[in-house]
Enzyme design. Structure first.
Site, mmCIF file in Angstrom:
data_model
loop_
_atom_site.group_PDB
_atom_site.id
_atom_site.type_symbol
_atom_site.label_atom_id
_atom_site.label_comp_id
_atom_site.label_asym_id
_atom_site.label_seq_id
_atom_site.Cartn_x
_atom_site.Cartn_y
_atom_site.Cartn_z
ATOM 1 N N HIS A 149 2.715 -14.353 8.967
ATOM 2 C CA HIS A 149 1.318 -14.430 8.531
ATOM 3 C C HIS A 149 1.180 -14.920 7.089
ATOM 4 O O HIS A 149 0.075 -15.125 6.610
ATOM 5 C CB HIS A 149 0.547 -13.134 8.798
ATOM 6 C CG HIS A 149 0.914 -11.963 7.966
ATOM 7 N ND1 HIS A 149 2.198 -11.539 7.799
ATOM 8 C CD2 HIS A 149 0.150 -11.102 7.257
ATOM 9 C CE1 HIS A 149 2.209 -10.487 7.038
ATOM 10 N NE2 HIS A 149 0.983 -10.194 6.677
ATOM 11 N N TYR A 195 10.899 -2.459 -27.294
ATOM 12 C CA TYR A 195 11.804 -2.530 -26.131
ATOM 13 C C TYR A 195 12.142 -1.124 -25.649
ATOM 14 O O TYR A 195 12.162 -0.848 -24.459
ATOM 15 C CB TYR A 195 13.084 -3.282 -26.487
ATOM 16 C CG TYR A 195 13.931 -3.578 -25.278
ATOM 17 C CD1 TYR A 195 13.815 -4.794 -24.611
ATOM 18 C CD2 TYR A 195 14.828 -2.630 -24.772
ATOM 19 C CE1 TYR A 195 14.562 -5.065 -23.482
ATOM 20 C CE2 TYR A 195 15.572 -2.896 -23.633
ATOM 21 C CZ TYR A 195 15.442 -4.106 -22.991
ATOM 22 O OH TYR A 195 16.176 -4.376 -21.872
ATOM 23 N N ASP A 205 4.145 8.207 -0.716
ATOM 24 C CA ASP A 205 3.756 6.867 -1.144
ATOM 25 C C ASP A 205 2.321 7.047 -1.621
ATOM 26 O O ASP A 205 1.397 7.198 -0.816
ATOM 27 C CB ASP A 205 3.843 5.886 0.029
ATOM 28 C CG ASP A 205 3.321 4.496 -0.341
ATOM 29 O OD1 ASP A 205 2.572 4.386 -1.338
ATOM 30 O OD2 ASP A 205 3.640 3.530 0.373
ATOM 31 N N ALA A 221 0.131 5.187 -3.382
ATOM 32 C CA ALA A 221 -0.667 4.025 -3.797
ATOM 33 C C ALA A 221 -2.166 4.359 -3.827
ATOM 34 O O ALA A 221 -2.876 3.972 -4.739
ATOM 35 C CB ALA A 221 -0.416 2.850 -2.856
ATOM 36 N N PHE A 226 3.983 1.508 5.162
ATOM 37 C CA PHE A 226 3.477 0.177 4.811
ATOM 38 C C PHE A 226 4.611 -0.841 5.004
ATOM 39 O O PHE A 226 5.789 -0.480 4.975
ATOM 40 C CB PHE A 226 2.950 0.168 3.364
ATOM 41 C CG PHE A 226 2.403 -1.177 2.987
ATOM 42 C CD1 PHE A 226 1.273 -1.668 3.612
ATOM 43 C CD2 PHE A 226 3.034 -1.963 2.037
ATOM 44 C CE1 PHE A 226 0.783 -2.933 3.293
ATOM 45 C CE2 PHE A 226 2.537 -3.225 1.713
ATOM 46 C CZ PHE A 226 1.411 -3.708 2.345
ATOM 47 N N ASP A 227 4.243 -2.110 5.155
ATOM 48 C CA ASP A 227 5.216 -3.176 5.466
ATOM 49 C C ASP A 227 6.397 -3.221 4.494
ATOM 50 O O ASP A 227 7.537 -3.429 4.896
ATOM 51 C CB ASP A 227 4.557 -4.562 5.419
ATOM 52 C CG ASP A 227 3.178 -4.588 6.031
ATOM 53 O OD1 ASP A 227 2.562 -3.513 6.164
ATOM 54 O OD2 ASP A 227 2.709 -5.680 6.356
ATOM 55 N N LYS A 243 -3.543 -0.158 -6.937
ATOM 56 C CA LYS A 243 -4.649 0.339 -6.112
ATOM 57 C C LYS A 243 -5.415 1.400 -6.906
ATOM 58 O O LYS A 243 -6.192 1.082 -7.794
ATOM 59 C CB LYS A 243 -4.112 0.900 -4.796
ATOM 60 C CG LYS A 243 -3.670 -0.151 -3.789
ATOM 61 C CD LYS A 243 -2.264 -0.569 -3.946
ATOM 62 C CE LYS A 243 -1.760 -1.410 -2.805
ATOM 63 N NZ LYS A 243 -0.458 -1.995 -3.105
HETATM 64 N N1 F0G Z 1 2.517 1.219 -0.228
HETATM 65 C C1 F0G Z 1 1.314 0.967 0.313
HETATM 66 C C2 F0G Z 1 0.626 2.020 1.117
HETATM 67 C C3 F0G Z 1 0.705 -0.293 0.124
HETATM 68 O O1 F0G Z 1 -0.473 -0.543 0.671
HETATM 69 C C4 F0G Z 1 1.388 -1.265 -0.657
HETATM 70 C C5 F0G Z 1 0.792 -2.580 -0.893
HETATM 71 C C6 F0G Z 1 2.646 -0.939 -1.203
HETATM 72 C C7 F0G Z 1 3.182 0.314 -0.962
HETATM 73 C C8 F0G Z 1 3.438 -1.915 -2.022
HETATM 74 O O2 F0G Z 1 2.947 -1.987 -3.289
HETATM 75 O O3 F0G Z 1 2.220 -4.368 -3.520
HETATM 76 O O4 F0G Z 1 2.526 -2.904 -5.519
HETATM 77 O O5 F0G Z 1 4.487 -3.696 -4.259
HETATM 78 N N2 F0G Z 1 -0.235 -3.004 -0.294
HETATM 79 C C9 F0G Z 1 -0.970 -4.251 -0.531
HETATM 80 C C10 F0G Z 1 -2.058 -4.411 0.481
HETATM 81 C C11 F0G Z 1 -0.109 -5.448 -0.694
HETATM 82 O O6 F0G Z 1 -2.695 -5.487 0.502
HETATM 83 O O7 F0G Z 1 -2.338 -3.485 1.242
HETATM 84 P P1 F0G Z 1 3.052 -3.322 -4.195
#
Ligand code: F0G
Length: 460
Positions: A452, A74, A217, A219, A126-127, A260
């Site tokens: 979507h 833990y 960010d 990713a 990103f969204d 990613k």
């Molecule tokens: N930042 C970027 C640039 C992303 O593309 C994503 C996720 C996230 C943050 C969020 O990360 O999913 O681990 O919480 N992108 C996916 C996509 C969902 O299909 O492009 P997460």
């Protein structure tokens, strides 16, 4: 005809997973049952799944061995210390906070760093970043260079920030009103486009001049590093870890969705330099994710992530990976699709305004082309256009489409061979041979948010 790539994948295959083989009649039925929404299609009915590159990659034998070695304590798990050491080594930041995925790292950073009513500035969010900015009652402002929104522009770094415009904004609104700057590397929403080291250096200078913290960010940071090495003068002879170190040295920290470039199926983290900010983040970590040394993950996930981060920065892997994306882009173009150029790091984006111009925006062209492709061959993609981002005028009921109407074909890492890519391109060619047969879509059931993911559609 696109010539095949020289060389071969820098790995061999140790385990295989069978793919879903269906008939056209079955797919017609599956689409009807799914309300023509790709998210509702069970994956056993998908032949080649290009919906996302997130969490869909294949782990290596070393990562699977790491899974067995995971320390499930833990507190003070050995696997956490491995991850901490790897992140410190690659990023150069002192403090490492594991989270269950990227958006959890965004949540914690923004809770600790933003003030309601303040601005968060960036290239293009990103969204989930947008959602977290709004959730903290902040305002997001994007400063993408104009070439970044021009699907035909050949600019080598279409993820770059328009630095002058960003600095003018800071001067106009006052630095005190800006909580942070976030640079997304690579930039997902306009095609997986990279940001140059020079641009990062310039944004960093602006941030430091005005006392605003700068975060990444990260990713898809390894893919960004690869593009810098290939495209930016002065970096050809630098190693990828050197490029990553320099890039992160210009910021104060980073969020990461490890699903990613870090080659795991689940995981993320936040890396920071400031002790004070780290302490504030820890409180939210314990509240939302878990204790400081596991953050919502199992020890085995931490171990796999630590190993994946290093593998994701290896030259031969990245050359193959980015080469495959470029290969698919060339093939799709030869098949008659108009693709966003240059090809990005993780996906090919088809410009649907140009590829299926006979469909009006009220017929959701990106999703309609995705449906046609699935119907033809069982290839799954994702529409990023009017259905996902468009707004409906409350007074007239007309659709106000976003700037870009794209179909994304995201390539999972180390999962598909070039022959899979050939099959995708063959299917696109067969669909586009007779574009008049591509039917538009109409909404049958609409949801106020997350359209979507949740709405129900039918053929128009
Ligand atoms: N930042 C970027 C640039 C992303 O593309 C994503 C996720 C996230 C943050 C969020 O990360 O999913 O681990 O919480 N992108 C996916 C996509 C969902 O299909 O492009 P997460």
């Amino acid at each position: 005809m696109v010539s095949r790539r020289s060389g071969a994948e820098p790995f061999k295959i140790k385990a295989v997973e069978l793919v879903g083989i269906t008939t056209r009649e079955q797919r017609e039925e599956i689409l009807k049952r799914a309300g023509y929404l790709q998210f509702r299609i069970p994956s056993e009915y998908v032949y080649i799944d290009l919906m996302t590159d997130s969490g869909t990659g294949a782990m290596s034998d070393s990562q699977w061995a790491g899974v067995m070695m995971g320390d499930e304590a833990y507190a003070g798990s050995r696997s956490f210390f491995h991850l901490e050491e790897t992140v410190r080594d690659i990023y150069g930041y002192r403090y490492v906070i594991p989270t269950h995925q990227g958006r959890a790292a965004e949540n914690i950073l923004m809770l600790a760093q933003t003030k309601p009513g303040s601005y968060v500035l960036g290239n293009m969010f990103f969204d989930t970043t947008v959602a977290h900015i709004e959730h903290k009652q902040c305002l997001g402002e994007e400063f993408m260079i104009p070439e970044g929104l021009d699907t035909g522009s050949a600019h080598p770094f279409k993820g770059n920030v328009d630095v002058q415009r960003m600095e003018d904004f800071i001067k106009m609104r006052g630095a005190d009103s800006v909580s942070m700057i976030i640079i997304t590397v690579t930039c997902n929403n306009n095609g997986g486009q990279p940001v140059s080291m020079r641009n990062i250096r310039e944004v960093s200078a602006v941030a430091r001049r005005h006392g605003i913290p700068l975060f990444f960010d990260s990713a898809r940071f390894t893919e960004n590093c690869y593009f810098i090495k290939k495209r930016e003068p002065g970096y050809q002879d630098k190693s990828l870890p050197e490029i990553a170190r320099e890039m992160f040295s210009y910021g104060d920290g980073a969020t990461c969705s490890a699903k990613k470039c870090a080659l795991v199926n689940i995981g993320g983290f936040l890396a920071l330099n400031s002790r004070d900010l780290y302490d504030r983040c820890l409180e939210y970590l314990v509240l939302f994710e878990g204790y400081a040394t596991y953050g919502g993950l199992a020890g085995r996930d931490l171990e796999a992530m630590s190993r994946g981060l290093r593998e994701g920065l290896a030259g031969p892997y990245l050359e193959d990976r980015i080469g495959q994306v470029a290969y698919l882009a060339g093939e799709l173009e030869a098949a008659g699709a108009r693709v966003v150029k240059p090809a990005g790091g993780h996906a090919v984006y088809v410009d649907c305004k140009k590829t299926v111009p006979h469909l009006g925006m009220d017929q959701f062209p990106a999703d309609a082309l995705g449906v046609a492709l699935y119907l033809d061959s069982g290839v799954r993609t994702v529409g990023l256009g009017t259905l996902a981002f468009g707004k409906k005028d409350a007074a007239t009921g007309d659709w106000m489409p976003p700037d870009l109407e794209l179909l994304r074909l995201a390539i999972p890492r180390r999962v598909y061979t070039d022959r899979h890519m050939d099959a995708v391109a063959d299917s696109m060619a067969s669909v586009l041979r007779n574009p008049a047969q591509i039917r538009g879509l109409r909404l049958v059931k609409e949801t106020p948010r997350l359209r979507h993911f949740l709405s129900v559609l039918d053929l128009a």
